[in-house]
Design an enzyme around this catalytic site. Sequence first.
Site, PDB file in Angstrom:
ATOM      1  N   GLU A 282       6.741  10.169  -5.529  1.00  0.00           N
ATOM      2  CA  GLU A 282       7.457   9.337  -6.366  1.00  0.00           C
ATOM      3  C   GLU A 282       7.813   8.128  -5.714  1.00  0.00           C
ATOM      4  O   GLU A 282       8.248   6.978  -6.217  1.00  0.00           O
ATOM      5  CB  GLU A 282       8.647   9.875  -6.932  1.00  0.00           C
ATOM      6  CG  GLU A 282       9.219   9.682  -8.237  1.00  0.00           C
ATOM      7  CD  GLU A 282      10.304  10.335  -9.059  1.00  0.00           C
ATOM      8  OE1 GLU A 282      10.002  10.868  -9.957  1.00  0.00           O
ATOM      9  OE2 GLU A 282      11.499  10.703  -8.220  1.00  0.00           O
ATOM     10  N   HIS A 303      -7.412  31.117   1.142  1.00  0.00           N
ATOM     11  CA  HIS A 303      -8.481  31.955   0.476  1.00  0.00           C
ATOM     12  C   HIS A 303      -8.818  31.287  -0.718  1.00  0.00           C
ATOM     13  O   HIS A 303      -9.386  31.748  -1.862  1.00  0.00           O
ATOM     14  CB  HIS A 303      -7.971  33.286   0.200  1.00  0.00           C
ATOM     15  CG  HIS A 303      -7.950  34.200   1.483  1.00  0.00           C
ATOM     16  ND1 HIS A 303      -8.837  34.910   2.112  1.00  0.00           N
ATOM     17  CD2 HIS A 303      -6.941  34.074   2.488  1.00  0.00           C
ATOM     18  CE1 HIS A 303      -8.594  35.517   3.127  1.00  0.00           C
ATOM     19  NE2 HIS A 303      -7.117  34.989   3.368  1.00  0.00           N
ATOM     20  N   LYS A 415       8.280   8.700 -20.792  1.00  0.00           N
ATOM     21  CA  LYS A 415       9.804   8.763 -21.331  1.00  0.00           C
ATOM     22  C   LYS A 415      10.153   8.087 -22.662  1.00  0.00           C
ATOM     23  O   LYS A 415      10.255   8.468 -23.784  1.00  0.00           O
ATOM     24  CB  LYS A 415      10.870   8.625 -20.764  1.00  0.00           C
ATOM     25  CG  LYS A 415      11.275   9.654 -19.522  1.00  0.00           C
ATOM     26  CD  LYS A 415      12.542   9.284 -18.852  1.00  0.00           C
ATOM     27  CE  LYS A 415      12.683  10.446 -17.547  1.00  0.00           C
ATOM     28  NZ  LYS A 415      14.070   9.990 -16.893  1.00  0.00           N
TER      29      LYS A 415
END
Length: 424
Positions: A282, A303, A415
């Site tokens: 960020e 794995h 937003k």
Amino acid sequence: MKLKLQFNEKYIDKYVTSQEITNEILKNKQLFEDSYQCKYGDVDRKGWFVVDNNANDSMLAKIKQVARKIAKQAEVLVVIGIGGSNRGSLAAVECFKYDHPDCPEIIWAGNNLSATALQRVFDKIGGRSVAIDVIAKDFRTIEPGLTFRMFRQYLKQRYGDKYVDRVTVCGSVTHDNLKEMADKYGYTFLPFPEEVGGRYCMLTPVGLLPAAVAGIDIDKLVESARKTEQLLKSMPIDKNPAVRYAVARNLLFRKGFQVESMVVFEPELEHFARWWLQEFGETEGKIQECIYPDYYCFSEDLHAIGQYVQQGRRFIMETYLKCFKPTKVVIPQSDEQDGFDYLNGMQYDKVNQAVYDGSFSAHYNDGVPCMEFVCPEPTEELLGELYYFFLFAVYMSANYIHVNPFNQDGVENYKRNMYKILKK
């Protein structure tokens, strides 16, 4: 004081040498000297740079007082927040929660908008006594805002008008609905510092209250962060491990390594890696020429993604956190033939450390640049050091690549789109 963590840069030498790192630092000496003085970035977002701004003795005393109150009244504390509001404390709580079984369990909510996940939180609480801690610097953020509404209804049904005594809110003092609601309805209030952004807020009431409720010694954690601050700010720039790490990772980026993966070997440190991911993602992710942060938890992820890292396309650098939680578990002998008798009597931890050494050397020998932070076992002191070290490092790194270290306009864009959709 010496740092508990030691930065090891020698395993990137196939691509970037120590001398190159030093030369690049000296070439940008003025930039880093100005960064030591926190001259870059928005003036109203620099409060985190001095630990005592928001974690002085007076504030710590208040946080501990609130934590004691919660611990007396509740078996469960639900922390309602998202992103930077909870990732720091989540990392601490997950690292130490099994060390304090008599403290309230911390459950996390308000970090998504899944109705199923919300119901799971209520189910997990069951009949246990509960308190909530609502964190939002900007209470317009819908995830914590809506979750708080759901929990107010839930608490009123269980406790009637006395529910207010079980609500702590952590918000902005001057321009936030949480402060207004606390004053109007009688909730306990702690400040979300105006001058600290969400992802920089661990060493403030935001991150420290859940940690204190979980039994973590926040005095030790904060004192270690203070000492780390003083040490980093007093070191010669070209010797400073936070600066060297910031420069090394970006020099590797210029050599084609576009992804940096934090690697941990203790599952209880996975949430610390997630905190680190947000700090760098960020903070720096606003231009095309920046590193993409990721994380792995080995040996499980060996794995899954290990094959790609080992022999796939060379664009991944790894940053190993060599940090283990010791136990006294010993591998027993077995009467049944299972092929593992060569491990009889060995401490279980040694196997994990062997996986560390084996994967690290395999990846390095195959051409993966591997940076390494060598640490003692996790303690409050170590975690305080790690928090401030990486906050300091990400600030240095952002300044070095010339991005604003404090804004996140891309998050605000989603937003705005969401609010438009919902209001229709």
